[in-house]
Design a protein around this motif. Structure first.
Motif, PDB file in Angstrom:
ATOM      1  N   GLY A   1       0.810  -1.210   0.000  1.00  0.00           N
ATOM      2  CA  GLY A   1       0.000   0.000   0.000  1.00  0.00           C
ATOM      3  C   GLY A   1       0.840   1.255   0.000  1.00  0.00           C
ATOM      4  O   GLY A   1       0.493   2.257  -0.636  1.00  0.00           O
ATOM      5  N   ALA A   2       1.995   1.226   0.693  1.00  0.00           N
ATOM      6  CA  ALA A   2       2.878   2.384   0.711  1.00  0.00           C
ATOM      7  C   ALA A   2       3.517   2.606  -0.658  1.00  0.00           C
ATOM      8  O   ALA A   2       3.663   3.745  -1.116  1.00  0.00           O
ATOM      9  CB  ALA A   2       3.952   2.205   1.776  1.00  0.00           C
TER      10      ALA A   2
ATOM     11  N   VAL B   1       4.579  10.199   5.052  1.00  0.00           N
ATOM     12  CA  VAL B   1       4.288   9.050   5.923  1.00  0.00           C
ATOM     13  C   VAL B   1       4.450   7.741   5.157  1.00  0.00           C
ATOM     14  O   VAL B   1       5.035   6.771   5.664  1.00  0.00           O
ATOM     15  CB  VAL B   1       2.865   9.168   6.497  1.00  0.00           C
ATOM     16  CG1 VAL B   1       2.483   7.901   7.266  1.00  0.00           C
ATOM     17  CG2 VAL B   1       2.752  10.386   7.412  1.00  0.00           C
ATOM     18  N   LEU B   2       3.972   7.702   3.909  1.00  0.00           N
ATOM     19  CA  LEU B   2       4.107   6.477   3.106  1.00  0.00           C
ATOM     20  C   LEU B   2       5.568   6.187   2.774  1.00  0.00           C
ATOM     21  O   LEU B   2       5.986   5.024   2.738  1.00  0.00           O
ATOM     22  CB  LEU B   2       3.282   6.611   1.826  1.00  0.00           C
ATOM     23  CG  LEU B   2       1.758   6.639   2.013  1.00  0.00           C
ATOM     24  CD1 LEU B   2       1.065   6.838   0.673  1.00  0.00           C
ATOM     25  CD2 LEU B   2       1.265   5.357   2.668  1.00  0.00           C
TER      26      LEU B   2
ATOM     27  N   ARG C   1      10.964   1.750   5.976  1.00  0.00           N
ATOM     28  CA  ARG C   1      10.913   1.134   7.303  1.00  0.00           C
ATOM     29  C   ARG C   1      11.412   2.088   8.401  1.00  0.00           C
ATOM     30  O   ARG C   1      12.184   1.728   9.283  1.00  0.00           O
ATOM     31  CB  ARG C   1      11.743  -0.160   7.327  1.00  0.00           C
ATOM     32  CG  ARG C   1      11.278  -1.203   6.320  1.00  0.00           C
ATOM     33  CD  ARG C   1      12.161  -2.426   6.357  1.00  0.00           C
ATOM     34  NE  ARG C   1      11.778  -3.402   5.347  1.00  0.00           N
ATOM     35  CZ  ARG C   1      10.855  -4.344   5.520  1.00  0.00           C
ATOM     36  NH1 ARG C   1      10.225  -4.425   6.682  1.00  0.00           N
ATOM     37  NH2 ARG C   1      10.582  -5.204   4.557  1.00  0.00           N
ATOM     38  N   ARG C   2      10.959   3.335   8.297  1.00  0.00           N
ATOM     39  CA  ARG C   2      11.283   4.331   9.310  1.00  0.00           C
ATOM     40  C   ARG C   2       9.995   4.758  10.020  1.00  0.00           C
ATOM     41  O   ARG C   2       8.897   4.626   9.484  1.00  0.00           O
ATOM     42  CB  ARG C   2      11.947   5.557   8.682  1.00  0.00           C
ATOM     43  CG  ARG C   2      13.267   5.261   7.995  1.00  0.00           C
ATOM     44  CD  ARG C   2      14.344   4.948   9.008  1.00  0.00           C
ATOM     45  NE  ARG C   2      15.638   4.721   8.379  1.00  0.00           N
ATOM     46  CZ  ARG C   2      16.526   5.677   8.146  1.00  0.00           C
ATOM     47  NH1 ARG C   2      16.242   6.921   8.471  1.00  0.00           N
ATOM     48  NH2 ARG C   2      17.689   5.380   7.578  1.00  0.00           N
ATOM     49  N   GLU C   3      10.154   5.286  11.209  1.00  0.00           N
ATOM     50  CA  GLU C   3       9.005   5.784  11.956  1.00  0.00           C
ATOM     51  C   GLU C   3       8.787   7.246  11.574  1.00  0.00           C
ATOM     52  O   GLU C   3       9.674   8.091  11.764  1.00  0.00           O
ATOM     53  CB  GLU C   3       9.247   5.665  13.464  1.00  0.00           C
ATOM     54  CG  GLU C   3       8.005   5.908  14.299  1.00  0.00           C
ATOM     55  CD  GLU C   3       6.947   4.839  14.114  1.00  0.00           C
ATOM     56  OE1 GLU C   3       5.753   5.170  14.217  1.00  0.00           O
ATOM     57  OE2 GLU C   3       7.317   3.671  13.850  1.00  0.00           O
ATOM     58  N   ALA C   4       7.628   7.548  11.039  1.00  0.00           N
ATOM     59  CA  ALA C   4       7.339   8.911  10.588  1.00  0.00           C
ATOM     60  C   ALA C   4       6.956   9.796  11.770  1.00  0.00           C
ATOM     61  O   ALA C   4       6.191   9.386  12.641  1.00  0.00           O
ATOM     62  CB  ALA C   4       6.203   8.909   9.567  1.00  0.00           C
TER      63      ALA C   4
END
Length: 736
Positions: free
Chosen positions: A265-266, A296-297, A303-306
């Motif tokens: 989805g990202a 955010v996507l 694979r990072r925290e937004a």
């Protein structure tokens, strides 16, 4: 330094705001001031903090960047204002919006056609043609350029500038206009073509009201939404549902992640966001939302925290780099403030409202979590958007929290299901028609919620007095401090107290309005429609019309907005088009209890007497004003030839309604009647030189002028208020 993007973006926006407010001169002074401050700080190197440097650099670059953009792009556009280019060819980049016999279409104009360095994009107004306009079509005409002016209290210049159109264009109708259609729509216009096709399919599958709602919700097309329906959404606090912004982009991203998973989805979400942005139009609020969710996507992809707050301010920075004047957009201001409020306060509010998890079964716990999340998001959004709403619109929807709680769950379902119906309609109409049934039911439910809350007395708090704004501002500041500092139990108790106080204050305002006498001159161009109210009583003076302009539409909108269900007294001052054209249409839509007509042997008089029967009264010739209606109206009429002059006498003031009188009739009236007054309502015919001389003998403090296009600051030395500029003009008096 933590979160430098927040500090830099915020002060970059401040620099842009200063330039937009004061222009390049302030930006130049700002440059030298910041340069000197930086020099002092860097030379001493004492207690130098990175945040200070980032903020100073941000405000400096913001002002300089906005100045450079204005110099390169806006100033050459403004130089075109007042000029006409002969037989130039422009290209349509969108489908037109139709307004009666006129239409507006976004066009692209080559630089060589204008003698400039950059291609220009603007709105072109031209007559409706039998052959529809599509993206890619070429239009050749004599085109004049102009800067939009304020109209009906709406700052059109600021609005169009925020969209990137500081100068608009109009095709001269006295010369030929040629349209050359294209065989293929340009590839970059495909998303708009898909949106247009979706609107067509929605119109075929749903009722008129539901179709207008779904077109606004899904593709941002609000052209078919009636004024009354739009007002019901505004009064219920649901207007953000049809303003495509972060809410809709959030729905889209959530749907993609739910159907395709977080990873896939990202990956697919970013190009889909771009297509959605192009489909609904690159308005500042949609651009901000798409950039933020795109960040955010990307975080999901890598694979990072937004960091949501960082993403929000980074999105604001990119919006201002794309179009600095977008900062003037109310939609961007509301979208940004709403998202910031949710990110800052929603978590604390939900935590304060949630009971301990271990004490509840799983299903009730999830249900309560959903409800508390809805309450938290709505309250935190309102906390920061209400000041902006007060600044732009001067009113608040008191029950918006409750309306959103009851309606947003349905909107959450309608959005994905509506898109699915649109896609299926392209392949299988029967399947799409089956799925359209629940979508239609949910849309009808949303309208029911909007209608229900729009009709509640006291649902709108009008902050027209400085004391209202001051008190509400203090409440919001105190409550905001509580959310940051107070404990969980204090926050939980403060929410119902805040809501109860707001509702009580609103109902106190309703009680005050019961003792308020109010005269409102509706903006009707050269026509006239004036509403006089006191409490639950309403009188209407004239209901004119011309062409597509019907005063009856605006009168019905006024009645609906203010909660009136009938016209207690209707006075027609002259039986001509400007004063009586829309009376029959109004009578079909609204109950009219009593009608007053001038003594005139015309066919229109016979038609109206037959229409209203015994409720119709003709005022005969008298030398003194005749009081009409209930005493609270403070209203009387005086016949002049085949017209009526209306006198309003609230408190110690006197207002004369003389719109229907010709200059010779006004001279006759002044010779027979003392005319000292607080204000007079005249027609724009008095702007003519010969007619203006009549005004020299008027003993009045103010002239209120009905005018479609012309404005003036004074007439014969008397200050003039033009309804064209102010919009619906209101005078109020509060009785003890």
């Amino acid at each position: 330094m933590k979160r430098p993007a927040i500090w830099f973006s915020a002060f970059f926006a401040a620099g842009v705001a200063l330039e937009l407010w004061q222009g390049p001169r302030l930006a130049l002074l700002l440059f030298f001031a910041v340069f000197c401050v930086l020099g002092i700080l860097l030379s001493r190197l004492v207690n130098l903090r990175a945040v200070v440097v980032v903020c100073l650099v941000g405000i400096l670059l913001g002002g300089l960047y906005a100045s450079a953009r204005a110099l390169l792009f806006e100033q050459p556009r403004y130089a075109l204002a007042g000029t006409t280019k002969q037989q130039i060819t422009v290209t349509a980049v969108d489908y037109p919006t139709v307004y009666g016999e006129q239409q507006r279409v976004s066009v692209s104009i080559p630089a060589d056609e204008l003698g400039q360095h950059f291609r220009m994009k603007t709105f072109l107004y031209l007559p409706v043609r039998s052959q529809p306009i599509r993206p890619g079509d070429s239009i050749t005409a004599n085109i004049s350029f102009y800067v939009p002016t304020s109209s009906d209290a709406f700052d059109r210049a600021t609005y169009y500038r925020s969209l990137g159109y500081p100068v608009l264009a109009r095709a001269e109708t006295d010369y030929p206009i040629f349209l050359k259609t294209t065989d293929r729509i340009p590839i970059f216009s495909y998303p708009r073509a898909v949106g247009y096709l979706f609107s067509q399919q929605i119109g075929r599958l749903f009722s008129e009201r539901n179709a207008s709602f779904l077109s606004a919700l899904l593709v941002g097309d609000r052209s078919n939404l009636s004024t009354v329906d739009a007002n019901h959404l505004r009064k219920a606090g649901l207007s953000h549902v049809i303003a495509v912004s972060g809410l809709h982009v959030g729905f889209l991203v959530t749907l993609l992640l739910f159907l395709l998973g977080r990873r896939v989805g990202a990956f697919l979400g970013i190009p889909i966001l771009v297509l959605f942005l192009l489909m609904v139009g690159c308005s500042p609020s949609v651009l901000r939302a798409c950039i933020m969710y795109g960040v955010v996507l990307l975080a999901f992809v890598f694979r990072r925290e937004a960091d949501s707050v960082n993403s929000l301010f980074f999105a604001l920075l990119l919006c201002l780099l794309w179009q600095p004047a977008a900062l003037l957009s109310a939609s961007l201001q509301l979208s940004f403030a709403s998202t910031l409020g949710i990110l800052c306060f929603a978590g604390r509010i939900q935590k304060a409202l949630m009971p301990p998890a271990q004490k509840l079964p799983r299903i009730p716990f999830h249900l309560i979590r959903f409800l508390t999340a809805s309450v938290a998001c709505s309250l935190s959004s309102l906390l920061l958007t209400w000041p902006i709403l007060l600044y732009h619109f001067r009113y608040l929807s008191v029950f918006s929290l409750f309306a959103n709680l009851l309606a947003l769950w349905a909107v959450t379902l309608v959005f994905p299901l509506g898109f699915l119906v649109c896609v299926l309609s392209l392949f299988s109409a029967p399947v799409a028609a089956i799925l359209a049934v629940p979508v239609s039911a949910l849309s009808t439910y949303i309208w029911w919620i909007a209608d229900l809350f729009a009709r509640i007395p006291g649902g709108i708090l009008y902050c027209t007095r400085w004391i209202d704004c001051l008190l509400l501002g203090l409440v919001l500041v105190v409550w905001g401090m509580l959310l940051y500092r107070a404990r969980r139990r204090t926050i939980a108790f403060s929410i119902p107290i805040f809501l109860v106080c707001l509702i009580l204050y609103s109902y106190g305002d309703v009680a005050r309005m019961q003792h308020t006498w109010k005269m409102t001159c509706l903006s009707e161009g050269e026509n006239q429609a004036i509403v006089v109210t006191h409490g639950e009583q309403l009188a209407l003076i004239d209901c004119g019309g011309s062409g597509d302009w019907k005063a009856s539409d605006d009168v019905c909108e006024y009645l609906d907005w203010w909660g009136y269900d009938q016209v207690d007294l209707l006075i027609i001052t002259s039986l001509d088009q400007a004063h009586a054209e829309s009376v029959s249409d109004l009578a079909e839509r609204v109950s009219i209890q009593s009608v007053i007509l001038p003594d005139s042997a015309t066919k229109q008089a016979e038609v109206l007497c037959a229409l209203f029967g015994d409720t119709c009264q003709i005022v005969s010739e008298t030398k003194t004003p005749t009081a009409l209606g209930v005493h609270e109206f403070h209203l009387s009429v005086l016949p002049i030839d085949n017209c009526l002059a209306v006198r309003l006498a609230p408190a110690a003031d006197t207002i004369w309604i003389l719109h229907s009188l010709h200059p010779s009739q006004l001279s006759l009236l002044m010779a027979e009647q003392p005319m000292h007054s607080t204000a007079m309502v005249l027609s724009s015919s008095y702007l003519e030189e010969e007619a203006a001389s009549v005004c020299e003998d008027l003993e009045t403090e103010q002239i209120i002028l009905e005018s479609a296009w012309e404005t003036t600051e004074e007439l014969a030395g008397i200050p003039v208020t033009t309804v064209k500029q102010t919009g619906d003009y209101t005078k109020t008096y509060l009785y003890p």
